[in-house]
Design a protein around this motif. Structure first.
Motif, PDB file in Angstrom:
ATOM      1  N   PHE A   1       0.804  -1.104   0.005  1.00 55.02           N
ATOM      2  CA  PHE A   1      -0.007  -0.093  -0.140  1.00 55.02           C
ATOM      3  C   PHE A   1       0.764   1.333   0.171  1.00 55.02           C
ATOM      4  O   PHE A   1       0.393   1.996  -0.557  1.00 55.02           O
ATOM      5  CB  PHE A   1      -0.901   0.089   1.287  1.00 55.02           C
ATOM      6  N   LEU A   2       1.989   1.145   0.881  1.00 54.53           N
ATOM      7  CA  LEU A   2       2.679   2.384   1.148  1.00 54.53           C
ATOM      8  C   LEU A   2       3.626   2.665  -0.581  1.00 54.53           C
ATOM      9  O   LEU A   2       3.533   3.737  -0.746  1.00 54.53           O
ATOM     10  CB  LEU A   2       3.719   2.174   2.211  1.00 54.53           C
ATOM     11  N   VAL A   3       3.870   1.559  -0.889  1.00 54.26           N
ATOM     12  CA  VAL A   3       4.827   1.714  -2.258  1.00 54.26           C
ATOM     13  C   VAL A   3       3.708   2.039  -3.340  1.00 54.26           C
ATOM     14  O   VAL A   3       4.056   3.148  -4.217  1.00 54.26           O
ATOM     15  CB  VAL A   3       5.236   0.201  -2.581  1.00 54.26           C
ATOM     16  N   GLY A   4       2.443   1.463  -3.444  1.00 52.75           N
ATOM     17  CA  GLY A   4       1.604   1.951  -4.459  1.00 52.75           C
ATOM     18  C   GLY A   4       1.190   3.799  -4.245  1.00 52.75           C
ATOM     19  O   GLY A   4       1.163   4.111  -5.079  1.00 52.75           O
ATOM     20  N   CYS A   5       1.091   3.781  -3.186  1.00 49.46           N
ATOM     21  CA  CYS A   5       0.590   5.120  -2.720  1.00 49.46           C
ATOM     22  C   CYS A   5       1.935   6.008  -3.203  1.00 49.46           C
ATOM     23  O   CYS A   5       1.677   7.340  -3.909  1.00 49.46           O
ATOM     24  CB  CYS A   5       0.437   5.491  -1.605  1.00 49.46           C
ATOM     25  N   PHE A   6       3.317   5.972  -3.134  1.00 49.44           N
ATOM     26  CA  PHE A   6       4.387   6.669  -3.531  1.00 49.44           C
ATOM     27  C   PHE A   6       4.177   6.616  -5.232  1.00 49.44           C
ATOM     28  O   PHE A   6       4.707   7.775  -5.621  1.00 49.44           O
ATOM     29  CB  PHE A   6       5.574   6.146  -2.814  1.00 49.44           C
ATOM     30  N   GLY A   7       3.910   5.517  -5.532  1.00 47.80           N
ATOM     31  CA  GLY A   7       3.824   5.365  -6.997  1.00 47.80           C
ATOM     32  C   GLY A   7       3.089   6.380  -7.768  1.00 47.80           C
ATOM     33  O   GLY A   7       3.258   7.013  -8.661  1.00 47.80           O
ATOM     34  N   ILE A   8       1.812   6.420  -7.045  1.00 48.54           N
ATOM     35  CA  ILE A   8       0.828   7.310  -7.312  1.00 48.54           C
ATOM     36  C   ILE A   8       1.121   8.797  -7.304  1.00 48.54           C
ATOM     37  O   ILE A   8       1.009   9.655  -8.083  1.00 48.54           O
ATOM     38  CB  ILE A   8      -0.594   7.078  -6.817  1.00 48.54           C
ATOM     39  N   ALA A   9       1.705   9.066  -6.020  1.00 55.16           N
ATOM     40  CA  ALA A   9       2.228  10.281  -5.728  1.00 55.16           C
ATOM     41  C   ALA A   9       3.384  10.818  -6.759  1.00 55.16           C
ATOM     42  O   ALA A   9       3.330  11.943  -7.093  1.00 55.16           O
ATOM     43  CB  ALA A   9       2.630  10.429  -4.604  1.00 55.16           C
ATOM     44  N   SER A  10       4.135   9.974  -7.216  1.00 51.24           N
ATOM     45  CA  SER A  10       5.306  10.324  -8.165  1.00 51.24           C
ATOM     46  C   SER A  10       4.742  10.663  -9.462  1.00 51.24           C
ATOM     47  O   SER A  10       5.081  11.497 -10.024  1.00 51.24           O
ATOM     48  CB  SER A  10       6.152   9.271  -8.226  1.00 51.24           C
ATOM     49  N   ALA A  11       3.519   9.876  -9.841  1.00 47.49           N
ATOM     50  CA  ALA A  11       2.782  10.110 -10.991  1.00 47.49           C
ATOM     51  C   ALA A  11       2.406  11.699 -10.977  1.00 47.49           C
ATOM     52  O   ALA A  11       2.300  12.397 -11.911  1.00 47.49           O
ATOM     53  CB  ALA A  11       1.791   9.108 -11.275  1.00 47.49           C
ATOM     54  N   VAL A  12       1.740  11.739 -10.052  1.00 46.97           N
ATOM     55  CA  VAL A  12       1.089  13.494  -9.789  1.00 46.97           C
ATOM     56  C   VAL A  12       2.599  14.470  -9.673  1.00 46.97           C
ATOM     57  O   VAL A  12       2.097  15.048 -10.571  1.00 46.97           O
ATOM     58  CB  VAL A  12       0.363  13.483  -8.571  1.00 46.97           C
ATOM     59  N   GLY A  13       3.339  13.970  -9.160  1.00 44.18           N
ATOM     60  CA  GLY A  13       4.510  15.047  -9.111  1.00 44.18           C
ATOM     61  C   GLY A  13       5.158  15.092 -10.443  1.00 44.18           C
ATOM     62  O   GLY A  13       5.460  16.357 -10.857  1.00 44.18           O
ATOM     63  N   ALA A  14       4.911  13.993 -11.166  1.00 42.63           N
ATOM     64  CA  ALA A  14       5.790  14.012 -12.480  1.00 42.63           C
ATOM     65  C   ALA A  14       4.909  15.041 -13.382  1.00 42.63           C
ATOM     66  O   ALA A  14       5.480  15.883 -14.118  1.00 42.63           O
ATOM     67  CB  ALA A  14       6.029  12.664 -13.151  1.00 42.63           C
ATOM     68  N   GLY A  15       3.409  14.918 -13.319  1.00 46.20           N
ATOM     69  CA  GLY A  15       2.504  15.818 -14.122  1.00 46.20           C
ATOM     70  C   GLY A  15       2.932  17.044 -13.797  1.00 46.20           C
ATOM     71  O   GLY A  15       2.553  17.906 -14.496  1.00 46.20           O
ATOM     72  N   TYR A  16       2.907  17.505 -12.391  1.00 46.77           N
ATOM     73  CA  TYR A  16       3.274  18.918 -11.852  1.00 46.77           C
ATOM     74  C   TYR A  16       4.591  19.357 -12.485  1.00 46.77           C
ATOM     75  O   TYR A  16       4.356  20.552 -12.796  1.00 46.77           O
ATOM     76  CB  TYR A  16       3.105  18.708 -10.361  1.00 46.77           C
ATOM     77  N   GLU A  17       5.496  18.614 -12.189  1.00 43.72           N
ATOM     78  CA  GLU A  17       6.907  19.058 -12.956  1.00 43.72           C
ATOM     79  C   GLU A  17       6.687  19.405 -14.340  1.00 43.72           C
ATOM     80  O   GLU A  17       7.355  20.272 -14.985  1.00 43.72           O
ATOM     81  CB  GLU A  17       8.073  18.077 -12.762  1.00 43.72           C
ATOM     82  N   TRP A  18       6.056  18.505 -15.181  1.00 44.03           N
ATOM     83  CA  TRP A  18       5.595  18.631 -16.746  1.00 44.03           C
ATOM     84  C   TRP A  18       4.993  20.189 -16.961  1.00 44.03           C
ATOM     85  O   TRP A  18       5.266  20.703 -17.628  1.00 44.03           O
ATOM     86  CB  TRP A  18       4.969  17.519 -17.052  1.00 44.03           C
ATOM     87  N   TRP A  19       3.895  20.041 -16.037  1.00 42.71           N
ATOM     88  CA  TRP A  19       3.026  21.332 -15.906  1.00 42.71           C
ATOM     89  C   TRP A  19       4.002  22.536 -15.580  1.00 42.71           C
ATOM     90  O   TRP A  19       3.609  23.743 -16.459  1.00 42.71           O
ATOM     91  CB  TRP A  19       1.866  21.020 -14.980  1.00 42.71           C
ATOM     92  N   CYS A  20       4.720  22.476 -15.087  1.00 42.46           N
ATOM     93  CA  CYS A  20       5.503  23.810 -14.570  1.00 42.46           C
ATOM     94  C   CYS A  20       6.566  23.848 -15.524  1.00 42.46           C
ATOM     95  O   CYS A  20       6.903  25.175 -15.894  1.00 42.46           O
ATOM     96  CB  CYS A  20       6.439  23.475 -13.336  1.00 42.46           C
ATOM     97  N   GLY A  21       7.098  23.059 -16.039  1.00 42.41           N
ATOM     98  CA  GLY A  21       8.030  23.163 -17.161  1.00 42.41           C
ATOM     99  C   GLY A  21       7.382  23.672 -18.500  1.00 42.41           C
ATOM    100  O   GLY A  21       7.973  24.544 -19.409  1.00 42.41           O
ATOM    101  N   ARG A  22       6.205  23.452 -18.710  1.00 40.69           N
ATOM    102  CA  ARG A  22       5.571  23.939 -19.895  1.00 40.69           C
ATOM    103  C   ARG A  22       5.225  25.384 -19.426  1.00 40.69           C
ATOM    104  O   ARG A  22       5.162  26.393 -20.452  1.00 40.69           O
ATOM    105  CB  ARG A  22       4.051  23.332 -20.107  1.00 40.69           C
ATOM    106  N   ARG A  23       5.008  25.859 -18.204  1.00 36.43           N
ATOM    107  CA  ARG A  23       4.622  27.169 -17.863  1.00 36.43           C
ATOM    108  C   ARG A  23       5.551  28.090 -18.193  1.00 36.43           C
ATOM    109  O   ARG A  23       5.375  29.224 -18.664  1.00 36.43           O
ATOM    110  CB  ARG A  23       3.968  27.171 -16.568  1.00 36.43           C
ATOM    111  N   SER A  24       6.879  27.622 -17.837  1.00 31.11           N
ATOM    112  CA  SER A  24       7.999  28.410 -17.625  1.00 31.11           C
ATOM    113  C   SER A  24       8.777  28.598 -19.100  1.00 31.11           C
ATOM    114  O   SER A  24       9.419  29.474 -19.393  1.00 31.11           O
ATOM    115  CB  SER A  24       9.089  27.647 -16.592  1.00 31.11           C
ATOM    116  N   ALA A  25       8.278  27.604 -20.081  1.00 31.27           N
ATOM    117  CA  ALA A  25       8.840  27.789 -21.363  1.00 31.27           C
ATOM    118  C   ALA A  25       8.189  28.564 -22.328  1.00 31.27           C
ATOM    119  O   ALA A  25       7.348  29.282 -22.025  1.00 31.27           O
ATOM    120  CB  ALA A  25       8.556  26.407 -22.166  1.00 31.27           C
TER     121      ALA A  25
END
Length: 96
Positions: free
Chosen positions: A72-96
């Motif tokens: 459960f903890l590992v799966g939650c970290f995987g989901i949270a990492s996917a959300v974090g990757a999406g956030y970083e991608w979104w921040c990268g698009r905003r700054s470009a």
């Protein structure tokens, strides 16, 4: 430093990843320890734990429920990492 390692570190420590992980784990863990602390915020974590328990019970039915905390903890970290990757991608698009 390798840019991909830096990107992974930025994703793992981004506020979106940490916030999502805390939102999935903390309310459910509080309800697990004390039933009076169960709140509607525990629903996403409860659903993930239920799905993981159902899959784990189908694969190996003799395990006790506390065993499923690690996946459960590992799966939650995987989901949270996917959300974090999406956030970083979104921040990268905003700054470009």
């Amino acid at each position: 430093m390798n840019p991909s390692v830096e990107a992974l570190r930025r994703i793992a420590t981004s506020p979106a990843t940490i916030g999502t992980y805390a939102l999935l784990v903390v309310p459910f863990a509080l309800g697990w320890f004390e039933t009076q602390l169960f709140s509607p915020l525990a629903l996403p974590g409860y659903l993930l734990f239920s799905i993981g328990t159902a899959i784990g019970n189908a694969l190996a039915p003799r395990f006790e429920f506390w065993i499923y905390w690690a996946p459960f903890l590992v799966g939650c970290f995987g989901i949270a990492s996917a959300v974090g990757a999406g956030y970083e991608w979104w921040c990268g698009r905003r700054s470009a």
